[in-house]
Design an enzyme around this catalytic site. Sequence first.
Site, PDB file in Angstrom:
ATOM      1  N   HIS A   1      -4.263  10.838  -4.054  1.00  0.00           N
ATOM      2  CA  HIS A   1      -4.752  10.139  -2.856  1.00  0.00           C
ATOM      3  C   HIS A   1      -6.101   9.506  -3.165  1.00  0.00           C
ATOM      4  CE1 HIS A   1      -5.844   9.352   1.334  1.00  0.00           C
ATOM      5  NE2 HIS A   1      -4.563   9.501   1.581  1.00  0.00           N
TER       6      HIS A   1
ATOM      7  N   ASP B   1       3.097  12.721   1.945  1.00  0.00           N
ATOM      8  CA  ASP B   1       4.488  12.320   1.678  1.00  0.00           C
ATOM      9  C   ASP B   1       5.261  13.321   0.833  1.00  0.00           C
ATOM     10  OD1 ASP B   1       3.078   9.090   1.451  1.00  0.00           O
ATOM     11  OD2 ASP B   1       4.378   9.836   3.046  1.00  0.00           O
TER      12      ASP B   1
HETATM   13  C1  SDX Z   1      -0.334   7.395   1.653  1.00  0.00           C
HETATM   14  O1  SDX Z   1      -4.911   5.607   2.242  1.00  0.00           O
HETATM   15  C2  SDX Z   1      -4.311   6.475   2.913  1.00  0.00           C
HETATM   16  O2  SDX Z   1      -4.873   7.232   3.681  1.00  0.00           O
HETATM   17  C3  SDX Z   1      -2.804   6.519   2.705  1.00  0.00           C
HETATM   18  C4  SDX Z   1      -2.056   7.570   3.476  1.00  0.00           C
HETATM   19  C5  SDX Z   1      -2.100   7.327   4.966  1.00  0.00           C
HETATM   20  O3  SDX Z   1      -1.942   8.303   5.723  1.00  0.00           O
HETATM   21  O4  SDX Z   1      -2.186   6.147   5.363  1.00  0.00           O
HETATM   22  O5  SDX Z   1      -2.612   8.842   3.192  1.00  0.00           O
HETATM   23  C6  SDX Z   1      -0.572   7.588   3.098  1.00  0.00           C
HETATM   24  O6  SDX Z   1      -0.164   6.284   1.230  1.00  0.00           O
HETATM   25  C7  SDX Z   1      -0.377   8.595   0.749  1.00  0.00           C
HETATM   26  C8  SDX Z   1      -0.184   8.205  -0.753  1.00  0.00           C
HETATM   27  C9  SDX Z   1       1.302   7.991  -0.994  1.00  0.00           C
HETATM   28  N1  SDX Z   1       1.540   7.458  -2.367  1.00  0.00           N
HETATM   29  C10 SDX Z   1       2.019   8.220  -3.326  1.00  0.00           C
HETATM   30  O7  SDX Z   1       2.266   9.422  -3.230  1.00  0.00           O
HETATM   31  C11 SDX Z   1       2.305   7.454  -4.618  1.00  0.00           C
HETATM   32  C12 SDX Z   1       1.820   8.260  -5.820  1.00  0.00           C
HETATM   33  N2  SDX Z   1       0.370   8.306  -5.771  1.00  0.00           N
HETATM   34  C13 SDX Z   1      -0.385   7.361  -6.523  1.00  0.00           C
HETATM   35  O8  SDX Z   1       0.217   6.177  -6.875  1.00  0.00           O
HETATM   36  C14 SDX Z   1      -1.873   7.329  -6.209  1.00  0.00           C
HETATM   37  O9  SDX Z   1      -2.308   8.628  -6.218  1.00  0.00           O
HETATM   38  C15 SDX Z   1      -2.328   6.651  -4.940  1.00  0.00           C
HETATM   39  C16 SDX Z   1      -1.755   5.283  -4.793  1.00  0.00           C
HETATM   40  C17 SDX Z   1      -1.975   7.456  -3.746  1.00  0.00           C
HETATM   41  C18 SDX Z   1      -3.841   6.546  -5.015  1.00  0.00           C
HETATM   42  O10 SDX Z   1      -4.121   5.652  -5.998  1.00  0.00           O
HETATM   43  P1  SDX Z   1      -5.616   5.416  -6.485  1.00  0.00           P
HETATM   44  O11 SDX Z   1      -6.618   6.012  -5.589  1.00  0.00           O
HETATM   45  O12 SDX Z   1      -5.717   3.977  -6.802  1.00  0.00           O
HETATM   46  O13 SDX Z   1      -5.690   6.291  -7.732  1.00  0.00           O
HETATM   47  P2  SDX Z   1      -5.513   5.739  -9.161  1.00  0.00           P
HETATM   48  O14 SDX Z   1      -4.230   4.976  -9.219  1.00  0.00           O
HETATM   49  O15 SDX Z   1      -6.766   5.055  -9.549  1.00  0.00           O
HETATM   50  O16 SDX Z   1      -5.319   7.100 -10.013  1.00  0.00           O
HETATM   51  C19 SDX Z   1      -6.435   7.748 -10.554  1.00  0.00           C
HETATM   52  C20 SDX Z   1      -5.882   8.419 -11.811  1.00  0.00           C
HETATM   53  C21 SDX Z   1      -5.152   7.426 -12.724  1.00  0.00           C
HETATM   54  O17 SDX Z   1      -5.217   7.978 -14.016  1.00  0.00           O
HETATM   55  P3  SDX Z   1      -6.413   7.441 -15.040  1.00  0.00           P
HETATM   56  O18 SDX Z   1      -6.327   5.911 -15.047  1.00  0.00           O
HETATM   57  O19 SDX Z   1      -7.721   7.949 -14.410  1.00  0.00           O
HETATM   58  O20 SDX Z   1      -6.110   8.083 -16.367  1.00  0.00           O
HETATM   59  O21 SDX Z   1      -4.896   9.388 -11.414  1.00  0.00           O
HETATM   60  C22 SDX Z   1      -3.630   9.004 -11.910  1.00  0.00           C
HETATM   61  C23 SDX Z   1      -3.716   7.532 -12.278  1.00  0.00           C
HETATM   62  O22 SDX Z   1      -2.803   7.201 -13.300  1.00  0.00           O
HETATM   63  N3  SDX Z   1      -2.673   9.248 -10.830  1.00  0.00           N
HETATM   64  C24 SDX Z   1      -1.482   9.779 -10.989  1.00  0.00           C
HETATM   65  C25 SDX Z   1      -0.925   9.877  -9.693  1.00  0.00           C
HETATM   66  N4  SDX Z   1      -1.797   9.385  -8.816  1.00  0.00           N
HETATM   67  C26 SDX Z   1      -2.882   8.994  -9.527  1.00  0.00           C
HETATM   68  N5  SDX Z   1      -0.809  10.192 -12.090  1.00  0.00           N
HETATM   69  C27 SDX Z   1       0.426  10.712 -11.887  1.00  0.00           C
HETATM   70  N6  SDX Z   1       0.999  10.835 -10.666  1.00  0.00           N
HETATM   71  C28 SDX Z   1       0.359  10.429  -9.551  1.00  0.00           C
HETATM   72  N7  SDX Z   1       0.933  10.544  -8.370  1.00  0.00           N
END
Ligand code: SDX
Length: 393
Positions: A271, A328
């Site tokens: 998140h 989720d």
């Molecule tokens: C919702 O904003 C809100 O409040 C949203 C929400 C709401 O109520 O409206 O809470 C609802 O959208 C919840 C999130 C649902 N999405 C997912 O579950 C999809 C999987 N999650 C990710 O794609 C990610 O965690 C996000 C999109 C939720 C957040 O993305 P960010 O903040 O842009 O984080 P990032 O992509 O910069 O990740 C930081 C690091 C990265 O690694 P590095 O580049 O530092 O090496 O963490 C890793 C990412 O690759 N990472 C993950 C991961 N989520 C982040 N690696 C593996 N699995 C994951 N799920």
Amino acid sequence: QTGVITLDEGFVNTGSTRSSITFLNGEKGVLRYRGYPIEELAAKSDFIETAYLLIFGELPDAAQADEFRVGIREHTMLHEDMRTFYNGFPRDAHPMAILSSVVGALSTFYQDSMDLNDEKQVEISMYRLLAKLPTIAAYSYKKSMGQPFIYPNNELDYCENFLHMMFATPARDYMVDPDFAEALNLLFIVHADHEQNCSTSTVRMVGSSNANLFASISAGIGALWGPLHGGANEACVNMLETIAADGGNVKKYVDMAKDKENGFRLMGFGHRVYKNFDPRATIIKATCEKLLAKLQLDDPLFHVAQELQDVALKDEYFIERKLYPNVDFYSGVIYRALGIPVDMFTVLFAIGRLPGWLAHWKEMHDTPGKRINRPRQVYTGSTAREFVPINER
Ligand code: SDX
């Protein structure tokens, strides 16, 4: 300093949007709607009362609550001509595509509530959206099933009415299980708002141009559909099913999620704001356990989800990036127990999030001297250069 807002608990946020609707503290896993902790609202409130709180800023008294419920009930039906829209969609149309299309089209049928400067008309539009989203959603499910649409029954409460429209048929009525309605009510509450998330920011952005409320909400539905946002609940259950079909080998998928090459992520994990347990995930997981026990249902996906959480939370990659289950991760297991098809999961997220979208639209719209949102950029392209005729390129 402009934009620096010192919130309670010493948490300082430098954001461009000022809002008094929802407070999040991602480090501490705190979520409050208008100051009320989500845990209390989930345990003691119901979805319509929470919707009133988000939109109008205070918990309603009995008379206000009744008026709000009646106002919504008056608008549960869809204009009969809108039913023909469904004939134009392919049988396997994604229900989020149908939802955003039909919601956007509401503006063509309800021209009498489009004056954004007339408080009464705005209120009627809000009632119409709150009332019709469940109807539009249920009709999309009936379309996919080749079954006749079931009209709303205003004798039923909000969640019961939705489940009845989804699962009743002319051949056999559907008695709503109170446990199902209770679980849905809780899910809608915990999805109701989440400050400046992607879809809510979209609603504020579109609304800032004075586009009509139906168009603003339709845009929010489109943003929510993305698998990185609300679409993650559908993607998460599909991922859990893949893992279950693969012998439940969660370690393989946790390792896959760490390998950037394959672009695979654990859906329902991570998140932007929460760097601790998403308080909603905690509530939803407990509700899931309670419902499955009550139904004596042993869903293998729930076991896969728990094991996935256990393995990931012990893994250095997830620990150092502070990746936890989010809203989720477990919600889809509950939707499955209610008999909701997986492609409808994000539609239910939209029904739950609607009060938050309306509250933020109203807050933005009621801001004195509000202006159209116009983000600026840091230009990184070419400096000025002269045109070159094609024969000289
Ligand atoms: C919702 O904003 C809100 O409040 C949203 C929400 C709401 O109520 O409206 O809470 C609802 O959208 C919840 C999130 C649902 N999405 C997912 O579950 C999809 C999987 N999650 C990710 O794609 C990610 O965690 C996000 C999109 C939720 C957040 O993305 P960010 O903040 O842009 O984080 P990032 O992509 O910069 O990740 C930081 C690091 C990265 O690694 P590095 O580049 O530092 O090496 O963490 C890793 C990412 O690759 N990472 C993950 C991961 N989520 C982040 N690696 C593996 N699995 C994951 N799920």
